[in-house]
Each structure stands twice: as C-alpha cells, then as structure tokens.
Design a protein around this motif. Structure first.
Motif, mmCIF file in Angstrom:
data_model
loop_
_atom_site.group_PDB
_atom_site.id
_atom_site.type_symbol
_atom_site.label_atom_id
_atom_site.label_comp_id
_atom_site.label_asym_id
_atom_site.label_seq_id
_atom_site.Cartn_x
_atom_site.Cartn_y
_atom_site.Cartn_z
ATOM 1 N N ASN A 140 0.828 -1.204 0.000
ATOM 2 C CA ASN A 140 0.000 0.000 0.000
ATOM 3 C C ASN A 140 0.858 1.249 0.000
ATOM 4 O OD1 ASN A 140 -2.415 -1.401 -0.067
ATOM 5 N ND2 ASN A 140 -2.690 -1.353 2.153
ATOM 6 N N GLU A 172 2.349 1.685 -3.467
ATOM 7 C CA GLU A 172 1.342 2.204 -4.398
ATOM 8 C C GLU A 172 1.016 3.667 -4.110
ATOM 9 O OE1 GLU A 172 0.003 1.076 -7.282
ATOM 10 O OE2 GLU A 172 1.538 -0.455 -7.015
ATOM 11 N N GLN A 173 0.979 4.026 -2.835
ATOM 12 C CA GLN A 173 0.735 5.419 -2.460
ATOM 13 C C GLN A 173 1.853 6.311 -3.004
ATOM 14 O OE1 GLN A 173 1.081 6.231 1.717
ATOM 15 N NE2 GLN A 173 0.233 8.289 1.540
#
Length: 105
Positions: A7, A10-11
């Motif tokens: 995550n 991806e952020q």
C-alpha cells in the motif's frame, strides 16, 4: 506487513505520478504509473533486492540512494513516453523533494 508495504509503495507511485501530471498534464496517469513501476523493477534488480519490502527495512540513507536509481530509470521511461527533455530536471527536483517526505514519514 506485506500489504502495508505494498500500500505504501502504491501510495508513493500514485503521489509521484500526480507530480509528473501536474508538470506535464499531457501524459496519462496510468502510463506514468507504469513508468514508475518499470523504474522500480529495474532499480530493485540493479541494487540486488528481490522486492520493495527488503528495501523498506534499510536505513534512510540506503533508501535515498536507491530512490536516486529508481528516479533515473523512471525518468528515462517517462522521456521515452513523451515527457519533454526540457522538463526532466524540474520533474527530478520535485520528485526528490517528495521523496524526502516519504523518508521522514
């Protein structure tokens, strides 16, 4: 932990893509994100890491050095995709400033 690392990766890719698009809106976000993923995979291979999680455990100085390689590889892809060479340094500077935030947080 693996999901949290993915995550965060991806952020970071999303945030970096937004920066590129803000500088050169003619590029598609999906393509820009793809360039960062290609740059990431290339930088992981060059640095000898199997995945992003290995890097996340390293000290900030190592992550900063790694990001430099990721940035150069990604910028090469972005220029091939249509980022004007004249904007390369501007994008580079903005992305480095953003990376400093990720290193601190």
């Amino acid at each position: 932990m693996k999901v949290a690392g993915m995550n965060r990766q991806e952020q970071k890719i999303d945030t970096m893509s937004d920066i590129v698009i803000s500088i050169h809106p003619e590029m598609s976000k999906l393509s820009v994100k793809g360039a960062f993923r290609l740059g990431l995979n290339n930088a992981l291979k060059v640095a000898g890491y199997d995945n992003w999680k290995e890097l996340a455990a390293k000290p900030a100085a190592e992550r900063k050095r790694f990001f430099s390689g990721l940035l150069e590889a990604s910028l090469d892809h972005l220029v091939k995709m249509g980022l004007p060479e004249a904007l390369r340094q501007k994008v580079h500077g903005e992305l480095q400033r953003e990376n400093e935030k990720f290193l601190r947080g």
